[in-house]
Design an enzyme around this catalytic site. Structure first.
Site, PDB file in Angstrom:
ATOM      1  CG  ASP A  65      -2.033  -1.030   1.110  1.00 25.99           C
ATOM      2  OD1 ASP A  65      -2.410  -1.374  -0.014  1.00 25.99           O
ATOM      3  OD2 ASP A  65      -2.516  -1.485   2.165  1.00 25.99           O
ATOM      4  CG  HIS A 119      -3.048  -8.291   5.153  1.00 30.70           C
ATOM      5  ND1 HIS A 119      -2.755  -7.186   5.912  1.00 30.70           N
ATOM      6  CD2 HIS A 119      -3.626  -7.828   4.018  1.00 30.70           C
ATOM      7  CE1 HIS A 119      -3.123  -6.091   5.271  1.00 30.70           C
ATOM      8  NE2 HIS A 119      -3.659  -6.452   4.118  1.00 30.70           N
ATOM      9  CG  ASP A 138     -30.953 -28.472  20.964  1.00 34.68           C
ATOM     10  OD1 ASP A 138     -31.631 -29.320  21.549  1.00 34.68           O
ATOM     11  OD2 ASP A 138     -31.079 -27.247  21.125  1.00 34.68           O
ATOM     12  N   GLY A 156     -39.427 -35.732  24.609  1.00 37.09           N
ATOM     13  CA  GLY A 156     -40.349 -35.054  25.513  1.00 37.09           C
ATOM     14  C   GLY A 156     -41.447 -35.973  26.007  1.00 37.09           C
TER      15      GLY A 156
END
Length: 580
Positions: free
Chosen positions: A115, A222, A404, A550
């Site tokens: 740069d 970078h 999950d 459940g």
């Protein structure tokens, strides 16, 4: 066959493809994707207006395009990924900005060799054309105290310069005034960062390797490794490491005032970003450092690196004029799409607080039951909780295929809370007891299960100690707010048959036995049901071969209650037949 590890067409064209997306999203920006120049030319310019330019390689989005707009940069120029733009396109950018801004052009150059060379060459050519242009190097990285050769890198602290300089340009300040102010900012700005995962270069993969259990400190943008490494730590420890380094670099002491930028390097979750942001703010407060402005977001990324950088701007303590100028220009409006501040970033005119709701229902005692019946209730709660603890792993396994995998753990939290507070629960007053259990489920379980069990306890509390009515009320209250019905592959597939069997039989021991049997049969049927609610409804049928977790949990606690009550009957019968 191309290797895809990003959503790119080809690595060679991804910078241009990205800029076409910017152009489509923000049509008021002028975007030339071929030369990779982004320009803001709306609103007109005064005769004294100074133009501001920055840029660098792509892969740092939203930098630099995201900070082009009224009150910030006039233009930005992008190179290929992690590659400086060529001098020709930088010169084109300078010439276009100079045409719009007669007051001159200030170029912010990120301190990287490519740069510095390419922007420097473009500036020399611009000067030969008679353009009034100056540059300032951005180099606020403090990873290495006394770097040799290339010097300090330019990181997300550049945004303080962009915003203050942009505000000054909007006020009509001269090129030299803006340059001098940015030179002062450089001496009061430092940035330090940490990462736990390297970035992936499009088409090639990870840029470096981080040893398992370690994190890199002092990372750049970078894809390079850090200046040092240490064992990975919790967020509060990381915040302390970052703030220690920054305060040491800037000699920040108690009573000083700062502005903060917390930058997500691209691959950190927003949850972690704001977690660290809050911890950095707390750490500064513990040192009696006053945070005047605090910003957070994905601002200058390193592709998908999972890291955080923190930048501090130390406000001049002995110069009120500069301090106020910096705050005022940080607060001025910009339409640059990536600047993270809103009106909510400013200190409030009136401080408000969240008040605590007094749950008066928990103080209502309701009907009182005998000591003997209260002891039975206490034991039923105890055995139900122990049964859920014992079945935690099985419930989690049942949940893995379609959820999950946390049903057992969620119910375990409730069970542990019951066992820990068993002696304090007001079992002689079932209404108050069940209201407290509702609050407990809400607090420790969370999610869908927590809400459903909390609703069930609320419903039951309205009918206890009429246990038949209480069970029915528990079910009806939960179903009032749930769309699930029989056959939806949920806990209701066990609970609905159990309630029907219980209320359909007058003799309670027979009723309880039939209720447990109906629950178990309903639970087994869930093996063949298609999930209609929750995460399971989005999972392919091949992954769902077991009964619903459940529903199985309902059979666990119902069975525990049945065993306890039948043991109670047997003990009572034995005592009556064998008096002491």
């Amino acid at each position: 066959m191309p290797r895809y590890n990003h959503f790119v067409i080809t690595p060679e064209s991804c910078a241009e493809d990205m800029l076409r997306g910017v152009a489509a999203t923000f049509p008021s920006l002028t975007v030339d994707d071929k030369s990779r120049i982004i320009l803001y030319a709306q609103g007109g310019q005064s005769q004294s207006r100074v133009g501001l330019i920055s840029g660098g390689g792509s892969g740092h989005e939203p930098f630099a395009a995201g900070f082009v707009g009224e009150g910030m940069l006039t233009a930005a120029v992008a190179g290929k990924v992690f590659t400086s733009p060529p001098p020709t396109t930088i010169l084109t950018t300078i010439c276009n900005v100079a045409e719009m801004c007669p007051g001159g052009v200030l170029v912010f150059i990120m301190n990287y060799t490519g740069d510095v060379l390419n922007f420097g060459l473009a500036m020399e050519r611009a000067k030969l054309k008679g353009i009034k242009v100056r540059s300032i190097s951005v180099e606020e990285d403090c990873a290495i105290d006394s770097p040799q050769g290339a010097g300090k890198r330019g990181l997300c602290g550049c945004l303080f310069m962009f915003k203050i300089a942009g505000g000054m340009a909007a006020l009509g300040r001269s090129l030299d005034e803006i340059y001098d102010e940015c030179s002062l900012i450089k001496r009061h700005n430092a940035t330090f960062g940490v990462t736990i995962k390297p970035c992936n270069m499009p088409g090639s993969g990870p840029m470096f390797r981080i040893e398992e259990g370690y994190m890199e400190l002092g990372i750049g943008i970078h894809g390079e490794a850090g200046a040092s490494k240490c064992k990975i730590a919790a967020g509060d420890v990381i915040a302390k490491i970052l703030v220690d380094k920054l305060c040491g670099t800037l000699s920040i002491k108690a009573g000083d005032k700062v502005c903060v930028i917390v930058n997500n390097l691209g691959g950190t979750s927003q949850l972690e970003l704001f977690l660290i942001s809050g911890l950095v703010h707390k750490e500064l407060g513990m040192r009696n450092v006053v945070v005047e402005r605090h910003y957070a977001g994905i601002l200058m990324s390193s592709l998908d690196m999972a890291g955080i950088q923190v930048s501090l701007l130390l406000l001049p303590s002995s110069d009120e004029r500069h301090r106020q100028l910096w705050l005022d220009t940080l607060d001025t409006h910009t339409n640059a799409f990536a600047w993270p501040a809103t009106s909510l970033s400013l200190p409030p005119l009136r401080q408000t607080h969240v008040f605590t709701v007094d749950d008066v229902e928990t103080k209502t005692q309701g009907p009182q039951i005998s000591d003997q019946r209260a002891e039975v209730l206490r034991k039923c709660l105890q055995v139900s909780a122990k049964a859920l603890v014992t079945n935690e792993q099985k419930l989690n396994e049942l949940d893995k295929g379609c959820g999950d995998g946390d049903t057992g753990s969620t119910l375990r939290r409730m069970a542990d809370a019951i066992l820990q507070n068993l002696d304090q629960l007001p079992v002689r007053y079932p209404q108050q007891c069940f209201t407290l259990l509702s609050k407990m489920a809400e607090d420790v379980m969370g999610g869908t299960s927590g809400a459903l069990y909390s609703l069930m306890f609320v419903g039951a509390s309205k009918q206890v100690p009429d246990w038949t009515a209480a069970l029915g009320a528990a079910l009806s209250t939960a179903m009032t707010y749930s769309k699930a019905t029989l056959g939806s592959r949920t806990m209701f597939d066990a609970l609905i048959p159990a309630c029907e069997a219980f209320k359909g039989t007058s003799e309670w021991t027979t009723a309880l036995h039939r209720a447990v049997q109906a629950a178990e049969e309903g639970c087994q049927r869930t093996r063949h049901y298609k999930p209609l609610f929750g995460r399971a409804s989005y999972v392919g049928a091949d992954n769902i071969k077991s009964m619903d977790a459940g529903a199985y949990a309902v059979t666990v606690w119902l069975n525990a209650i049945r065993r306890e009550l039948f043991c109670e009957i047997m003990n009572k019968t034995y005592s009556e037949q064998n008096p002491s």
